[in-house]
Enzyme design. Structure first.
Site, PDB file in Angstrom:
ATOM      1  N   GLY A 262       2.715  -4.923  -1.817  1.00  0.00           N
ATOM      2  CA  GLY A 262       2.093  -5.054  -3.132  1.00  0.00           C
ATOM      3  C   GLY A 262       3.106  -5.470  -4.177  1.00  0.00           C
TER       4      GLY A 262
ATOM      5  N   GLY B  81      -1.697  -2.994   2.183  1.00  0.00           N
ATOM      6  CA  GLY B  81      -2.435  -2.392   3.286  1.00  0.00           C
ATOM      7  C   GLY B  81      -2.165  -0.913   3.510  1.00  0.00           C
ATOM      8  N   HIS B  82      -0.928  -0.458   3.258  1.00  0.00           N
ATOM      9  CA  HIS B  82      -0.611   0.944   3.556  1.00  0.00           C
ATOM     10  C   HIS B  82      -1.228   1.911   2.551  1.00  0.00           C
ATOM     11  CE1 HIS B  82       2.523   1.998   0.489  1.00  0.00           C
ATOM     12  NE2 HIS B  82       2.576   0.693   0.378  1.00  0.00           N
TER      13      HIS B  82
ATOM     14  N   THR C  25       7.826 -16.648   8.546  1.00  0.00           N
ATOM     15  CA  THR C  25       6.968 -16.309   9.684  1.00  0.00           C
ATOM     16  C   THR C  25       6.173 -15.046   9.392  1.00  0.00           C
ATOM     17  OG1 THR C  25       8.594 -17.282  11.183  1.00  0.00           O
ATOM     18  CG2 THR C  25       6.952 -15.812  12.153  1.00  0.00           C
TER      19      THR C  25
ATOM     20  N   CYS D 257      13.074  12.662 -12.708  1.00  0.00           N
ATOM     21  CA  CYS D 257      14.132  13.503 -12.139  1.00  0.00           C
ATOM     22  C   CYS D 257      14.054  13.519 -10.623  1.00  0.00           C
ATOM     23  CB  CYS D 257      14.010  14.929 -12.663  1.00  0.00           C
ATOM     24  SG  CYS D 257      14.397  15.072 -14.404  1.00  0.00           S
TER      25      CYS D 257
END
Length: 399
Positions: A71, A200-201, A237, A324
């Protein structure tokens, strides 16, 4: 020890069905998708099937999807690619102060390269108002980028209204939808955006695959030059297994999204109601216009990292908007931009739910959370108040 995972805005676990879809492309069908022999052709076919599934999830044409590595890369491509493609028409860009760093840092890069950038302030809920966007537009504005949903406070922006303003002025509109795609229904034709980023994750696919929706006919300057992959707009690729996994995850998300939203929203509401029973704990983000699985808070007199550590000991994995916890000695810029004081911002804690969470997970968290808060406040040097240190902007040392 049983793990209760509440950090789905960081990443989601891999769906078992997605894993099965990926495996052949790690072994038998390992060919380069540009090769003309059989294993390469099967890899090419799998990429195009994944493109169709991803495009279907947000209701666009497959040809309007450019696969990227993440992303963050999609956001970089959107901002820098459009700015360079349109620089002959103007040099002003608008983003908000609640964007992901991949948007903010891309905007700052463009600022150093000669573009003028306006950073819009949100209101106390983290929402960007259409009025503030209208006032920021100039004759030089060529690009507006506003995040669809905040991973830190969960607020969902009025993107349809904001994109409409851009369209009225003939300005390109991009939204970072990484936290939204797969979590809420998204129809690009209804939103009216020109570009949209996703990963996608974030919806039970693998890491290493993202995508940028680019409206048909829109020109963009590539970030990576080389081969002809992705129509010459993103060389390199293709990561076939990850793209296949993202496609399958998109297909599953489209099929199951309504039931998942209903289920997760019920758990989230119970979690918010229960957490707010603890004294001096406040909800951050919009009370209703927020992601279905998102519950974020600030806790007075203690810091987020301490809470995370004690929760982790009990098998509860969450996140903190406090910088932090990421080793930077500053409060969260997103929370500060919403008007939250620097010291209070250090007590940020974020719980983000997934469909595998259960009511038992929520009950366990609601039992342990008040105990941890009480324990930390008992050793906090600020348990009786900040002592005039509210505006220091520095992390509070736990003694």
């Amino acid at each position: 020890m049983q793990v209760r995972y509440f950090d789905h805005v960081a990443t989601t676990p891999l769906d078992e069905e997605v894993l099965k879809a990926i495996m052949p492309y790690l072994k038998e069908d390992f060919g380069n998708p540009l090769s003309i022999y059989e294993s390469g052709m099967r890899a090419r076919k799998a990429i195009e099937e994944a493109r169709a599934e991803v495009s279907s999830l947000i209701n666009v044409k497959p040809s309007e999807i450019i696969f990227t590595s993440s992303g963050a890369e999609a956001n970089n491509l959107a901002l820098r690619g459009i700015a360079l493609a349109k620089q002959s028409k103007g040099s002003h860009i608008i983003v908000s102060k609640v964007e992901h760093h991949s948007v903010l840092n891309s905007a700052r890069f463009l600022e150093k390269s000669g573009f003028a950038v306006t950073f819009l302030h949100p209101d106390k809920y983290g929402t960007i108002s259409p009025e503030s966007l209208r006032k920021a537009i100039t004759n030089e504005t060529i690009l507006i980028s506003i995040i669809l949903a905040s991973p830190e406070v969960g607020t969902v922006q009025p993107i349809k209204e904001l994109a409409h303003i851009a369209k009225e002025k003939g300005i390109t509109f991009h939204t970072d939808a990484v936290s939204g795609v797969g979590s809420i229904p998204i129809d690009v034709s209804d939103l009216g955006v020109d570009l949209l980023s996703m990963a996608g994750h974030q919806f039970y696919g693998p890491k290493g695959a993202g995508a940028l929706y680019l409206r048909e006919g829109m020109r963009i300057v590539p970030l990576i030059y080389g081969g002809i992959q992705e129509g010459g707009r993103r060389a390199g690729t293709e990561n076939v297994p990850a793209i296949v996994g993202m496609g399958r995850a998109a297909g599953i998300a489209k099929e199951k999204l309504p039931e998942r939203v209903h289920y997760i929203k019920g758990l989230r509401d119970k979690l918010i109601e229960g957490i707010l029973k603890t004294e001096k704990v406040y909800l951050t983000g919009h009370p209703s216009e927020r992601l279905p699985g998102h519950a974020s808070f600030v806790v007075e007199f203690i810091e987020g990292e301490s809470m995370l550590l004690l929760l982790a000991v009990l098998g509860i994995y969450a996140a903190s908007g406090s910088a932090c916890s990421s080793k930077a000695l500053k409060a969260s810029p997103v929370l500060l931009s919403m008007g939250i004081s620097p010291n209070l911002a250090q007590g940020s804690i974020v719980f983000s739910l997934g469909y595998e969470n259960t009511e038992d997970d929520i009950n366990y968290l609601l039992t342990e959370f008040p105990v941890i808060v009480k324990r930390l406040r008992e050793i906090s040097p600020y348990q009786k108040g900040w002592g005039g240190m509210e505006e220091t902007g520095q992390c509070i040392p736990q003694k």
